[in-house]
Motif scaffolding. Structure first.
Motif, short mmCIF file in Angstrom:
data_model
loop_
_atom_site.label_atom_id
_atom_site.label_comp_id
_atom_site.label_asym_id
_atom_site.label_seq_id
_atom_site.Cartn_x
_atom_site.Cartn_y
_atom_site.Cartn_z
N LEU A 34 4.06 16.23 -37.68
CA LEU A 34 2.79 16.63 -36.93
C LEU A 34 2.38 15.77 -36.01
O LEU A 34 1.84 16.20 -34.85
N ALA A 35 2.60 14.71 -36.17
CA ALA A 35 2.06 13.44 -35.14
C ALA A 35 3.08 13.68 -34.06
O ALA A 35 2.46 13.60 -32.65
N VAL A 36 4.35 13.91 -34.14
CA VAL A 36 5.39 14.18 -32.98
C VAL A 36 4.88 15.43 -32.24
O VAL A 36 4.83 15.38 -30.95
N LEU A 37 4.76 16.54 -32.86
CA LEU A 37 4.52 17.58 -32.35
C LEU A 37 2.97 17.42 -31.55
O LEU A 37 3.01 18.04 -30.30
N ASN A 38 2.03 16.68 -32.12
CA ASN A 38 0.61 16.66 -31.28
C ASN A 38 1.00 16.01 -29.97
O ASN A 38 0.41 15.98 -29.01
N GLY A 39 1.84 14.70 -30.22
CA GLY A 39 2.21 13.92 -29.18
C GLY A 39 2.91 14.54 -27.83
O GLY A 39 2.58 14.63 -26.90
N LEU A 40 3.81 15.46 -28.41
CA LEU A 40 4.43 16.29 -27.56
C LEU A 40 3.67 17.36 -26.65
O LEU A 40 3.90 17.61 -25.60
N ALA A 41 2.73 17.84 -27.51
CA ALA A 41 1.52 18.73 -26.81
C ALA A 41 0.90 18.15 -25.80
O ALA A 41 0.40 18.73 -24.72
N LEU A 42 0.50 16.70 -26.16
CA LEU A 42 -0.52 15.94 -25.24
C LEU A 42 0.55 15.74 -24.12
O LEU A 42 -0.17 15.95 -22.82
N ARG A 43 1.76 15.44 -24.25
CA ARG A 43 2.43 14.68 -23.07
C ARG A 43 2.94 16.14 -22.20
O ARG A 43 3.00 15.96 -20.95
N THR A 44 3.44 17.03 -22.73
CA THR A 44 4.09 18.30 -22.02
C THR A 44 3.03 19.24 -21.58
O THR A 44 3.26 20.04 -20.73
N GLY A 45 2.08 19.52 -22.05
CA GLY A 45 1.31 20.26 -22.05
C GLY A 45 1.66 21.89 -22.48
O GLY A 45 0.94 22.94 -22.37
N ARG A 46 2.90 22.05 -23.04
CA ARG A 46 3.18 23.17 -23.47
C ARG A 46 2.65 23.79 -24.76
O ARG A 46 2.53 23.06 -25.90
N PRO A 47 1.99 25.00 -24.78
CA PRO A 47 1.20 25.52 -25.73
C PRO A 47 2.01 25.73 -27.03
O PRO A 47 1.77 25.92 -28.17
N VAL A 48 3.46 26.05 -27.01
CA VAL A 48 4.42 26.00 -27.96
C VAL A 48 4.21 24.85 -28.94
O VAL A 48 4.27 24.95 -30.43
N PHE A 49 4.09 23.56 -28.67
CA PHE A 49 3.92 22.63 -29.48
C PHE A 49 2.63 22.53 -30.21
O PHE A 49 2.55 22.11 -31.47
N THR A 50 1.66 22.96 -29.47
CA THR A 50 0.38 23.26 -30.05
C THR A 50 0.28 24.23 -31.46
O THR A 50 -0.29 24.01 -32.51
#
Length: 470
Positions: free
Chosen positions: A35-51
């Motif tokens: 979950l931390a990795v997914l949250n970090g990727l959402a924050l870094r990339t801005g891609r809604p799919v990670f959120t």
């Protein structure tokens, strides 16, 4: 009760409750980090799919975390009911360590869990990411302290025995970082990450079998297969180091794991067979000459001690340890095979277009839990007949309690656990069966390997292909 003594019933009860409990932290330790990795990727990339993936898995994490807390609380009560003598003698050492687990780990998890589950829109994405990191750190710290307790019971260090027969700490650093602790911590944490990866991979594979264009399922499957391919071989090496440490400090356990009754140089590696403790041999065995000595001593003709060097009342139950060890190792190599298969499919450009790989991943979904249980059985049954290895026997640790009382509570635990945790598990499976809602356009049918934006790959020319770099 049931014609069994209170000691055996107490052991069965603890084995049942710890087995029911360990599958939850084995999942939440890895899932919190995911979950931390997914949250970090959402924050870094801005891609809604990670959120969307974060929201998908956080519900599963919340239910699993709750069941883990409940099952863990039940275990702690048994120290006072069934194992009061052990608690009295070892409490001055293990009590503070378990207290540190509550203060540093459980409070950290509980304090930030609500923010992680409900606070994204209230605290902002950066603080929400920090809260997720704190929950992940809390799960790791919980594993740290609990494994320190267990490792001290396996390889006690930094203690003295006072006038009333209690273990007291003389060096807390030696107590915490006892000889087997680093190996056990690494082995267990890697097992938790593999367990989570296989569950995530199974869910992703299930939804790829239904719709291979589901972008969220592709990301799940790709990330999980990277984890399996990278961590499985590391886990095998970590297990080997852990085995060598066990050979040094608990040689009787290793003798039971390997099925060696006689001490001899050039010991074979027994792959399969039927242990026969009464006759002191393994019947119908399939073995490789000298390989056992090579693995355990790193010498072709190295000497490996057999169980006959210990009195019968100081030997662990051979058959249970022998088979649980082989189940754990066998599953570990199946995980490695799945990871290598995924690498081959990725190289061929067919990671998302190979149904047999996806079916295998679905079948391997529960294998991490089976491996963790088999490893735990190997560790705990192999420690017998001791609670504190070589110092305090299991028979001397049990409470002066009637067999009927232990048996009735055991029946109650079995009924309640199957009803409560059965319902919880069914609900988790229902959540997993629901496909993640794609937040980005699906990939075209001819799209080759794409690791969901995690790793670069070749892209076929198509007007529907994702922009380069995504």
């Amino acid at each position: 009760m049931f014609g069994l003594e209170a000691l055996l019933l107490a052991r069965i009860q603890f084995a049942f409750t710890v087995s029911a409990h360990i599958i939850f932290p084995a999942f939440t330790i890895g899932l919190a980090s995911y979950l931390a990795v997914l949250n970090g990727l959402a924050l870094r990339t801005g891609r809604p799919v990670f959120t969307d993936l974060f929201n998908y898995w956080k519900k599963i994490f919340a239910v699993t975390f709750g069941m883990g807390v409940v099952s863990g609380i039940v275990m702690s009560y048994q120290f006072g009911t069934n194992w009061s003598v052990f608690s009295d003698k070892a409490g001055p050492v293990i009590g503070p360590l378990m207290g540190y687990e509550v203060l540093s780990a459980f409070f950290l998890e509980a304090g930030f869990l609500g923010v992680m589950l409900f606070g994204r829109d209230r605290v902002g994405p950066k603080l929400h990411f920090l809260a997720t990191l704190m929950v992940a750190l809390g799960t790791f710290m919980s594993a740290f302290w609990i494994l320190s307790v267990n490792s001290w019971m396996q390889t006690p260090a930094g203690y003295a025995i006072n006038d009333v027969g209690q273990f007291v700490a003389t060096d807390w650093w030696a107590v915490i970082f006892n000889p087997s602790f680093p190996y056990r911590l690494v082995h267990m944490v890697l097992a938790a990450y593999l367990t989570t990866a296989l569950v995530v991979g199974a869910v992703g594979a299930l939804h790829l079998l239904r719709d291979r264009g589901n972008q969220a399922a592709r990301i799940m499957f790709s990330m999980a297969m990277w984890m399996a391919a990278i961590v499985a071989p590391i886990q095998i090496m970590a297990g080997d180091f852990h085995g060598l440490n066990t050979l040094e400090h608990q040689p009787a356990k290793v003798a039971a794991m390997e099925g060696h009754f006689e001490t001899h140089a050039g010991a074979p590696l027994i792959l399969f067979g039927i242990p026969n403790p009464a006759e002191g041999r393994v019947d119908y065995r399939v073995q490789i000459p000298n390989l056992g000595s090579l693995i355990l001593t790193h010498e072709w003709n190295g000497v490996v001690r057999g169980l006959n060097e210990w009195p019968e009342d100081q030997r662990p139950p051979v058959s249970i340890v022998f088979w649980s060890f082989r189940i754990m190792v066998g599953i570990g190599f199946l995980m490695l095979g799945l990871g290598l298969w995924s690498l081959w499919a990725r190289w061929r450009g067919r990671l998302y277009d190979m149904p047999w790989l996806h079916r295998a991943a679905v079948l391997m979904g529960p294998s991490g839990f089976a491996a963790v249980l088999a490893g735990w059985i190997t560790t705990e049954v192999g420690r017998q007949p001791w609670t504190v290895y070589g110092l305090l026997s299991t028979a001397d640790s049990v409470s002066p309690i009637a067999a009927a009382a232990v048996g009735s509570s055991l029946v109650a635990f079995v009924v309640v656990y199957f009803l409560l945790f059965g319902a919880g598990t069914y609900y988790i499976l229902r959540l997993m069966n629901h496909a993640p809602i794609p937040a980005e356009p699906g990939l075209p049918a001819e799209e080759p390997v794409r690791a969901g934006g995690i790793m670069p790959g070749p892209v076929m020319a198509s007007k529907n292909a994702l922009p380069a770099g995504e």
